[in-house]
Design an enzyme around this catalytic site. Structure first.
Site, PDB file in Angstrom:
ATOM      1  N   THR A 186      -5.690  -8.297  13.278  1.00 29.92           N
ATOM      2  CA  THR A 186      -4.444  -8.438  12.536  1.00 29.92           C
ATOM      3  C   THR A 186      -4.310  -9.895  12.106  1.00 29.92           C
ATOM      4  O   THR A 186      -4.984 -10.777  12.633  1.00 29.92           O
ATOM      5  CB  THR A 186      -3.233  -7.993  13.376  1.00 29.92           C
ATOM      6  OG1 THR A 186      -2.052  -7.993  12.561  1.00 29.92           O
ATOM      7  CG2 THR A 186      -3.008  -8.910  14.571  1.00 29.92           C
ATOM      8  N   HIS A 230       8.067 -14.314  -7.059  1.00 30.82           N
ATOM      9  CA  HIS A 230       7.382 -14.317  -5.777  1.00 30.82           C
ATOM     10  C   HIS A 230       5.861 -14.377  -5.959  1.00 30.82           C
ATOM     11  O   HIS A 230       5.329 -14.153  -7.032  1.00 30.82           O
ATOM     12  CB  HIS A 230       7.750 -13.065  -4.971  1.00 30.82           C
ATOM     13  CG  HIS A 230       7.475 -11.785  -5.704  1.00 30.82           C
ATOM     14  ND1 HIS A 230       8.332 -11.263  -6.631  1.00 30.82           N
ATOM     15  CD2 HIS A 230       6.416 -10.933  -5.653  1.00 30.82           C
ATOM     16  CE1 HIS A 230       7.830 -10.141  -7.122  1.00 30.82           C
ATOM     17  NE2 HIS A 230       6.668  -9.924  -6.561  1.00 30.82           N
ATOM     18  N   ASN A 246      -0.862  -0.139  -1.320  1.00 31.98           N
ATOM     19  CA  ASN A 246      -0.591   1.071  -0.551  1.00 31.98           C
ATOM     20  C   ASN A 246      -1.918   1.766  -0.248  1.00 31.98           C
ATOM     21  O   ASN A 246      -2.474   2.495  -1.065  1.00 31.98           O
ATOM     22  CB  ASN A 246       0.333   1.988  -1.352  1.00 31.98           C
ATOM     23  CG  ASN A 246       0.867   3.158  -0.542  1.00 31.98           C
ATOM     24  OD1 ASN A 246       0.112   3.891   0.076  1.00 31.98           O
ATOM     25  ND2 ASN A 246       2.176   3.323  -0.567  1.00 31.98           N
ATOM     26  N   ARG A 306      -4.447  -9.787   3.516  1.00 34.05           N
ATOM     27  CA  ARG A 306      -5.105  -9.286   4.719  1.00 34.05           C
ATOM     28  C   ARG A 306      -5.972 -10.364   5.360  1.00 34.05           C
ATOM     29  O   ARG A 306      -6.739 -11.060   4.675  1.00 34.05           O
ATOM     30  CB  ARG A 306      -5.992  -8.085   4.393  1.00 34.05           C
ATOM     31  CG  ARG A 306      -5.313  -6.994   3.600  1.00 34.05           C
ATOM     32  CD  ARG A 306      -4.209  -6.313   4.380  1.00 34.05           C
ATOM     33  NE  ARG A 306      -3.575  -5.284   3.574  1.00 34.05           N
ATOM     34  CZ  ARG A 306      -2.270  -5.062   3.531  1.00 34.05           C
ATOM     35  NH1 ARG A 306      -1.455  -5.805   4.259  1.00 34.05           N
ATOM     36  NH2 ARG A 306      -1.772  -4.089   2.774  1.00 34.05           N
ATOM     37  N   ALA A 307      -5.882 -10.471   6.684  1.00 27.25           N
ATOM     38  CA  ALA A 307      -6.800 -11.322   7.436  1.00 27.25           C
ATOM     39  C   ALA A 307      -8.121 -10.583   7.576  1.00 27.25           C
ATOM     40  O   ALA A 307      -8.151  -9.424   7.990  1.00 27.25           O
ATOM     41  CB  ALA A 307      -6.226 -11.634   8.814  1.00 27.25           C
ATOM     42  N   LYS A 337       7.211 -16.996   3.474  1.00 24.81           N
ATOM     43  CA  LYS A 337       6.475 -15.828   3.003  1.00 24.81           C
ATOM     44  C   LYS A 337       6.847 -15.507   1.561  1.00 24.81           C
ATOM     45  O   LYS A 337       8.024 -15.458   1.192  1.00 24.81           O
ATOM     46  CB  LYS A 337       6.759 -14.624   3.905  1.00 24.81           C
ATOM     47  CG  LYS A 337       5.711 -13.537   3.802  1.00 24.81           C
ATOM     48  CD  LYS A 337       5.776 -12.575   4.972  1.00 24.81           C
ATOM     49  CE  LYS A 337       4.615 -11.595   4.915  1.00 24.81           C
ATOM     50  NZ  LYS A 337       4.654 -10.644   6.030  1.00 24.81           N
ATOM     51  N   GLY A 342       6.665   1.070  -8.958  1.00 22.10           N
ATOM     52  CA  GLY A 342       6.926   0.002  -7.998  1.00 22.10           C
ATOM     53  C   GLY A 342       8.398  -0.097  -7.657  1.00 22.10           C
ATOM     54  O   GLY A 342       8.774  -0.264  -6.486  1.00 22.10           O
ATOM     55  N   ASP A 397       0.848  -9.785  -7.066  1.00 17.99           N
ATOM     56  CA  ASP A 397       0.954 -10.810  -8.102  1.00 17.99           C
ATOM     57  C   ASP A 397       0.131 -12.066  -7.805  1.00 17.99           C
ATOM     58  O   ASP A 397      -0.248 -12.790  -8.734  1.00 17.99           O
ATOM     59  CB  ASP A 397       2.418 -11.192  -8.323  1.00 17.99           C
ATOM     60  CG  ASP A 397       3.106 -10.270  -9.315  1.00 17.99           C
ATOM     61  OD1 ASP A 397       2.489  -9.274  -9.722  1.00 17.99           O
ATOM     62  OD2 ASP A 397       4.271 -10.548  -9.679  1.00 17.99           O
ATOM     63  N   ASP A 456       8.744  10.272 -14.629  1.00 18.06           N
ATOM     64  CA  ASP A 456       9.957   9.578 -15.089  1.00 18.06           C
ATOM     65  C   ASP A 456      10.845   9.326 -13.872  1.00 18.06           C
ATOM     66  O   ASP A 456      11.362  10.269 -13.267  1.00 18.06           O
ATOM     67  CB  ASP A 456      10.709  10.435 -16.116  1.00 18.06           C
ATOM     68  CG  ASP A 456      11.906   9.709 -16.725  1.00 18.06           C
ATOM     69  OD1 ASP A 456      12.299   8.642 -16.199  1.00 18.06           O
ATOM     70  OD2 ASP A 456      12.473  10.224 -17.716  1.00 18.06           O
TER      71      ASP A 456
END
Length: 597
Positions: free
Chosen positions: A536, A18, A320, A424-425, A43, A195, A344, A244
């Site tokens: 947004t 992706h 996040n 992000r816009a 997407k 992740g 990525d 862990d």
């Protein structure tokens, strides 16, 4: 002679599935970058080679592939062999013959692929774009994440945290960074992956991994501390610098982890994502709490051991923003920089500078690296399709007035026309609204974005107002960090607060970063006294951000937007429309978008 390097992240084979992207570097500086999803309109552009993004990079400087001095890939397939032993162990432990055979096959494929020439597949794909294919270099995944965070941070020295699902064999890495470059200080190897831990919770709550984690983060403040949930999770995982989580992540993917949670909690995964009871909200809250606890402790331990309090962060988990807030607020940390293209897609940015010596540069403050469109080009599209438009003398004042009156605006702009890179816009491909009322938020959720109504929106605000509105407010140009809003200012920002905790994820704007966007917010402040707009991304639910004027126009007529601004030009719905004060006269034409050219 100009040195051109092309860095790109494929989403094929060993290179991940992706977020493919491409970035063109000119004498070491990124001059164009874009994600492949902006072209495929799917997407994340899953399982895709970024051919269109690569061609766009070349077209930006009118180059052919033969003009490129070197191709850079942000992955080193040979390192993949380091986790082959894990797959063998997993195969021996897996229940059932079918699972054992599947895991053994995974181990064998991993070994074979890591030993063959790792770039042959890439060379073949590039030959369809041009020849000869330039020399190809492969650079480890997490090193590229680390370079993408440290090089533009403005730090002379610091620590870098790269946190994601998995690189070649690593999932979290702590780096020592200084003028000599990047040095690994500590590596958490797959499958010990934060992740994947958060992805397991995401799937258990009914969303998809690598897509719904942000929704779980947004859900978390609606939950509360729940000792029963927390006790179960702490029985399954260890948190902190020696974390862990392999009890949930020891098999690739989320299936094993979700089944483990189902057994541990005695309740099945959610089948109705977006509709949550209090228990599910409490689970999201607890998972977010344990993630924050772990990464903050990793950062604080590294600060103590490596004797530097500057922290740079990249990797998918760095999207996040509540986690980033906790790191920033740690008393052990002096300053934080988070790469805005942290996932990525940002690996191509890191690959382009990973082999350079870090230079003393100012901190990165924008990501306007994408395509651009001139007003005359947009005008031609509108006239060809007989769409009514106007060209206001004072565009920013007119749009500010419409926002102040409660209208919803599609805003297709850019600093010198360039689109943002990243998730992000930031005022180039944005949907804007009045930030002052919950009704404004609800209209955007229901009629424009078509998404869950509990999800919050973010603000764009003048940087000069950040301290006035935000606790510990300062420059935050990327919407990748969260802040608490000052209690006396919450009434001004009802549409852009998280309803559960009065936090927000701001973009601060300076004139030099985006002059037109800065003027618009300034005009809105002049009219309302509030130097903030709701911002947004310009896309419908589950689609990528719009790239072209045609995509923007189609979304405009398919959404509950009132106004569309395309560079200098304005569209409104209705064949004929005159502004309420007769400031804008719209030419009468038939509105038909079915055959947009």
């Amino acid at each position: 002679m100009t040195d051109y390097r092309l860095a790109f992240k494929p989403a094929i084979g060993l290179y991940g599935q992706h977020d493919p992207s491409a970035v063109l570097f000119e004498d070491g500086t990124p001059v164009f970058g874009v994600e492949e999803e902006r072209y495929t309109r799917e997407k994340h552009a899953t399982d895709t080679f970024p051919e269109r993004a690569i061609r766009a990079c070349l077209d930006h400087r009118d180059l052919t592939l033969s003009d490129i001095d070197r191709v850079l890939l942000p992955y080193e397939p040979r390192l993949r062999s380091e986790i082959a032993s894990h797959y063998v162990t997993d195969a021996l432990r897996a229940p059932g013959v079918a699972r054992k055979l599947s895991a053994l096959e995974n181990a064998l494929v991993t070994q074979v692929r890591s030993r063959v020439v790792p770039t042959r597949q890439i060379e073949h794909r590039l030959e369809s774009i041009g020849a000869p294919v330039p020399p190809i270099e492969t650079i480890p995944h997490h090193r590229c994440h680390a370079a993408s965070a440290f090089h533009p941070s403005g730090f002379d020295e610091g620590i870098v945290l790269t946190v994601d699902a998995k690189g070649e064999y690593d999932s979290t890495v702590v780096w020592r960074a200084d003028e000599d470059g990047l040095t690994r200080a500590h590596t958490y190897e797959h499958p010990n992956s934060l992740g994947l831990f958060f992805a397991v919770v995401t799937e258990y709550l009914g969303y998809r991994m690598f897509n719904g984690e942000g929704k779980v983060m947004g859900l978390a403040p609606y939950g509360e501390d729940n000792p029963e949930i927390e006790d179960v999770l702490r029985e399954l995982i260890d948190t902190g610098a020696d974390y862990d989580v392999t009890e949930l992540t020891k098999r690739w993917g989320t299936g094993h982890g979700v089944e483990t949670l189902e057994d541990a909690f005695g309740r099945p995964r959610s089948e109705t994502p977006g509709e949550f009871d209090q228990w599910e909200k409490d689970l999201a809250h607890t998972a977010q709490k344990l993630l924050e606890e772990t990464v903050v402790n990793i950062a604080e331990t590294a600060v103590e051991q490596l004797d530097t309090a500057n922290v740079a962060i990249a990797g998918g988990v760095a999207l996040n923003c509540k986690l980033n807030k906790r790191v920033r607020e740690s008393p052990a940390v002096d300053d934080v920089f988070v790469q805005p293209v942290a996932h990525d897609a940002g690996l191509a940015l890191g690959a382009g500078c990973a082999q350079q010596r870090p230079a003393a540069v100012d901190r990165q403050t924008d990501v306007y690296l994408g395509p651009e469109y001139e007003t005359d080009e947009i005008r031609s599209i509108l006239e060809t399709n007989k769409l009514p438009y106007a060209e206001p003398d004072d565009l920013e004042r007119y749009v500010a007035e419409r926002l102040a009156d409660g209208d919803l605006v599609g805003w297709f702009q850019g600093f010198q026309g360039r689109m943002e890179m990243g998730p992000r816009a930031l005022g180039a491909r944005s949907i804007l609204a009045d930030p002052r009322t919950a009704a404004s938020r609800d209209r955007v959720n229901r009629f424009v974005k078509h998404r869950e109504e509990w999800r919050p929106f973010a603000p764009s605000m003048l940087e000069s107002a950040a301290e006035e509105y935000l606790i510990d407010g300062g420059s935050a140009p990327f919407m990748i960090d969260a802040y608490d809003v000052r209690p006396e200012k919450t009434a001004d920002l009802e549409a852009v607060l998280h309803p559960a905790d009065d936090s927000t994820r701001p973009q601060t704007v300076r004139e030099d970063q985006h002059p037109r966007y800065h003027r618009l917010i300034s005009e809105f402040a002049d009219l309302t006294g509030v130097p903030v707009v709701l911002n947004t991304s310009f896309n419908d639910h589950a689609e990528p951000i719009v790239r072209t004027p045609t995509q923007a126009i189609k979304d405009f007529y398919g959404m509950g937007l009132d106004v569309l601004v395309l560079e200098d030009l304005v569209l409104e719905k209705g064949a004929t429309k005159t502004d309420r004060d007769s400031k804008l006269a719209f030419e009468e034409r038939d509105v038909a978008t079915a055959g947009l050219e």
